[in-house]
Design a protein around this motif. Structure first.
Motif, short mmCIF file in Angstrom:
data_model
loop_
_atom_site.label_atom_id
_atom_site.label_comp_id
_atom_site.label_asym_id
_atom_site.label_seq_id
_atom_site.Cartn_x
_atom_site.Cartn_y
_atom_site.Cartn_z
N VAL A 98 0.86 -1.19 0.00
CA VAL A 98 0.00 0.00 0.00
C VAL A 98 0.89 1.23 0.00
O VAL A 98 1.62 1.49 0.96
CB VAL A 98 -0.94 -0.01 1.23
N LEU A 99 0.85 1.98 -1.11
CA LEU A 99 1.67 3.20 -1.22
C LEU A 99 0.84 4.39 -0.76
O LEU A 99 -0.28 4.59 -1.25
CB LEU A 99 2.12 3.43 -2.66
N LEU A 100 1.39 5.18 0.15
CA LEU A 100 0.66 6.31 0.73
C LEU A 100 1.27 7.62 0.24
O LEU A 100 2.41 7.93 0.57
CB LEU A 100 0.70 6.20 2.26
N LEU A 101 0.50 8.35 -0.56
CA LEU A 101 1.01 9.56 -1.22
C LEU A 101 0.76 10.84 -0.43
O LEU A 101 1.06 11.92 -0.92
CB LEU A 101 0.28 9.72 -2.57
N GLN A 102 0.17 10.71 0.75
CA GLN A 102 -0.35 11.89 1.43
C GLN A 102 0.75 12.85 1.89
O GLN A 102 1.82 12.43 2.35
CB GLN A 102 -1.19 11.47 2.66
N ASN A 103 0.43 14.12 1.81
CA ASN A 103 1.31 15.16 2.32
C ASN A 103 1.20 15.19 3.84
O ASN A 103 0.22 14.74 4.41
CB ASN A 103 0.84 16.50 1.75
N GLY A 104 2.21 15.75 4.50
CA GLY A 104 2.16 15.88 5.95
C GLY A 104 2.40 14.55 6.64
O GLY A 104 2.89 13.58 6.04
N LEU A 105 2.06 14.50 7.92
CA LEU A 105 2.25 13.28 8.71
C LEU A 105 1.00 13.03 9.56
O LEU A 105 0.25 13.95 9.85
CB LEU A 105 3.48 13.43 9.61
N VAL A 123 5.33 7.70 0.56
CA VAL A 123 5.84 8.41 -0.62
C VAL A 123 5.85 9.90 -0.31
O VAL A 123 4.87 10.44 0.21
CB VAL A 123 4.95 8.17 -1.86
N SER A 124 6.97 10.56 -0.61
CA SER A 124 7.03 12.01 -0.52
C SER A 124 7.21 12.53 -1.94
O SER A 124 8.22 12.26 -2.58
CB SER A 124 8.21 12.43 0.38
N SER A 125 6.21 13.27 -2.42
CA SER A 125 6.22 13.69 -3.83
C SER A 125 6.37 15.19 -3.96
O SER A 125 5.72 15.95 -3.25
CB SER A 125 4.92 13.26 -4.51
N THR A 126 7.23 15.60 -4.90
CA THR A 126 7.32 17.04 -5.21
C THR A 126 6.79 17.31 -6.63
O THR A 126 7.02 18.38 -7.18
CB THR A 126 8.78 17.53 -5.11
N LYS A 181 9.82 17.96 4.73
CA LYS A 181 8.81 18.59 3.87
C LYS A 181 7.73 19.25 4.73
O LYS A 181 7.25 20.34 4.44
CB LYS A 181 8.20 17.53 2.94
N LEU A 182 7.38 18.56 5.81
CA LEU A 182 6.39 19.11 6.76
C LEU A 182 6.89 20.43 7.34
O LEU A 182 6.15 21.42 7.41
CB LEU A 182 6.17 18.09 7.88
N GLY A 227 18.08 15.13 11.63
CA GLY A 227 18.40 15.13 10.19
C GLY A 227 17.48 16.05 9.41
O GLY A 227 17.88 16.64 8.41
N ALA A 228 16.24 16.17 9.88
CA ALA A 228 15.28 17.03 9.18
C ALA A 228 15.45 18.49 9.58
O ALA A 228 14.89 19.39 8.95
CB ALA A 228 13.85 16.57 9.47
N ALA A 229 16.23 18.72 10.66
CA ALA A 229 16.36 20.09 11.18
C ALA A 229 17.56 20.83 10.59
O ALA A 229 17.57 22.06 10.51
CB ALA A 229 16.49 20.04 12.71
N THR A 230 18.56 20.07 10.14
CA THR A 230 19.82 20.69 9.72
C THR A 230 19.62 21.66 8.55
O THR A 230 19.04 21.29 7.52
CB THR A 230 20.82 19.59 9.29
N GLY A 231 20.09 22.89 8.72
CA GLY A 231 20.05 23.87 7.63
C GLY A 231 18.65 24.24 7.18
O GLY A 231 18.45 24.65 6.03
N LEU A 232 17.66 24.13 8.09
CA LEU A 232 16.26 24.35 7.69
C LEU A 232 16.03 25.79 7.20
O LEU A 232 15.43 26.00 6.14
CB LEU A 232 15.31 24.03 8.86
N HIS A 233 16.53 26.78 7.97
CA HIS A 233 16.25 28.17 7.61
C HIS A 233 16.81 28.50 6.22
O HIS A 233 16.15 29.16 5.41
CB HIS A 233 16.82 29.10 8.68
N ASP A 234 18.03 28.01 5.95
CA ASP A 234 18.62 28.26 4.63
C ASP A 234 17.76 27.65 3.53
O ASP A 234 17.54 28.26 2.48
CB ASP A 234 20.03 27.66 4.54
N GLU A 235 17.27 26.41 3.78
CA GLU A 235 16.48 25.78 2.72
C GLU A 235 15.13 26.49 2.54
O GLU A 235 14.65 26.64 1.42
CB GLU A 235 16.25 24.28 2.99
N VAL A 236 14.55 26.94 3.65
CA VAL A 236 13.29 27.69 3.54
C VAL A 236 13.52 28.92 2.65
O VAL A 236 12.73 29.20 1.74
CB VAL A 236 12.78 28.09 4.94
N ASN A 237 14.61 29.64 2.89
CA ASN A 237 14.90 30.83 2.06
C ASN A 237 15.13 30.45 0.61
O ASN A 237 14.68 31.15 -0.30
CB ASN A 237 16.12 31.57 2.62
#
Ligand code: NAP
Length: 302
Positions: A98-105, A123-126, A181-182, A227-237
């Motif tokens: 079962v593949l789950l395509l939903q955004n968020g968590l 699945v995380s889709s862009t 992504k969240l 791992g999801a926190a590293t460099g977050l502000h830079d990536e947001v910009n």
């Protein structure tokens, strides 16, 4: 093995038409007989890609069909996923994928808990797609699909995605990707709704964005997701600049009077912050303002 696609909306149709184009067996599962009749009256799904239109008469059935399901792509919104899977759960064979395509968590865990004998793949889709009119999907944005689960063993059918031209990679850190992504979504999308602006206009709200990013980093670390926190502000910009002319998906949902996935995005994050005893006053303030905004617009706030 057949690909059953639950939900023939934007992403479901984008996956279904590309799989069908590659000659792979696909079945659409629609919510009821009325939707099935509407689909049959239309005569198939239309894929609009790069100015070309192609129709695919993909076989469809309602959730009430008795056909066993071995491989399922759940392509509903996060708030519909649990109910939709429940409607066909009795059709899943033991060990179904079962593949789950939903955004968020949040929705993924709820679905997985309901079907313990299935192998749930996140699945995380862009990729970007929208349906207009119904049963006509417009492939609006090239992107990528990250797939993964808790077993770390890639399934043998990834070459079918390659044959269908669906860009993808199996990853051992799918949860970090979903959390990242969240976090990007929480830093950008609610502010675009509250300031009624494009992503790029958030460059004028630099202090607010920074404050949210600082808190998001603390919450991600408290949740064991450094791992999801590293460099977050830079990536947001970077995302704000790279998508400066775009309106976020949440902005578009609100603008079109559609329910948002807030409970699986900012709502999920604020709940996790409480669970881990991590204060998040800025994030909570934004959530409260967003909730009030949705209520004022007559939209569901969950
Ligand atoms: P969508 O266009 O609204 O499609 C959702 C589909 O699910 C609708 O066709 C709906 O059917 C169907 N559905 C709902 N409940 C059902 C049920 N009980 N049984 C059968 N079908 C049911 O949504 P989407 O844009 O494809 O988004 C799906 C997920 O992908 C979301 O979590 C979204 O955030 C994520 N995502 C989307 C994009 C994108 O570009 N669209 C990109 C990345 C991620 P009805 O027509 O009958 O209501």
């Amino acid at each position: 093995m057949c690909w059953h696609i639950l939900g023939a909306g934007s992403l479901g149709s984008l996956w279904a038409t590309r799989l069908a184009r590659a000659g792979l067996p696909v079945r659409l599962i629609l919510r009821n007989e009325a939707r099935l009749a509407a689909y049959h009256a239309h005569g198939g799904l239309v894929l609009n890609e790069g100015g070309q239109r192609q129709t695919f008469a993909i076989p469809a059935q309602s959730a009430a069909s008795a056909e066993p399901v071995e491989r399922l792509l759940v392509a509903c919104k996060a708030y519909d996923a649990e109910r939709a899977v429940a409607s066909i759960a009795s059709r899943l064979v033991d060990g179904a994928e079962v593949l789950l395509l939903q955004n968020g968590l949040g929705s993924q865990d709820a679905v997985a808990a309901m079907i313990p004998k299935a192998r749930c793949i996140f699945v995380s889709s862009t990729e970007g797609a929208f349906c207009n009119p119904p049963w006509n999907v417009v492939f609006a944005g090239q992107g990528f699909n990250w797939l993964g689960d808790t077993t770390q063993t890639p399934p043998p059918w990834l070459d079918e995605l390659s044959a269908a031209g669906i860009p993808h990679q199996w990853t051992a850190d799918i949860l970090d990707r979903l959390w990242r992504k969240l976090a990007l979504n929480c830093a950008i999308n609610p502010l675009t709704v509250l300031h009624a602006c494009t992503n790029g206009a958030l460059l004028r709200q630099g202090e607010e964005v920074r404050a949210l990013c600082d808190e998001l980093v603390q919450v991600l670390n408290a949740c064991g997701r450094p791992g999801a926190a590293t460099g977050l502000h830079d990536e947001v910009n970077r995302v704000i600049q790279a998508t400066a002319a775009n309106y976020s998906s949440m902005y578009q949902d609100v603008a079109h009077g559609r329910r948002t996935e807030i409970s699986y995005l900012l709502g999920y994050l604020c709940a996790k912050a409480v669970e881990h005893g991590c204060p998040a006053p800025e994030l909570n303030r934004v959530r409260e303002r967003l909730t009030a905004h949705l209520v004022a617009k007559g939209l569901p706030s969950d």
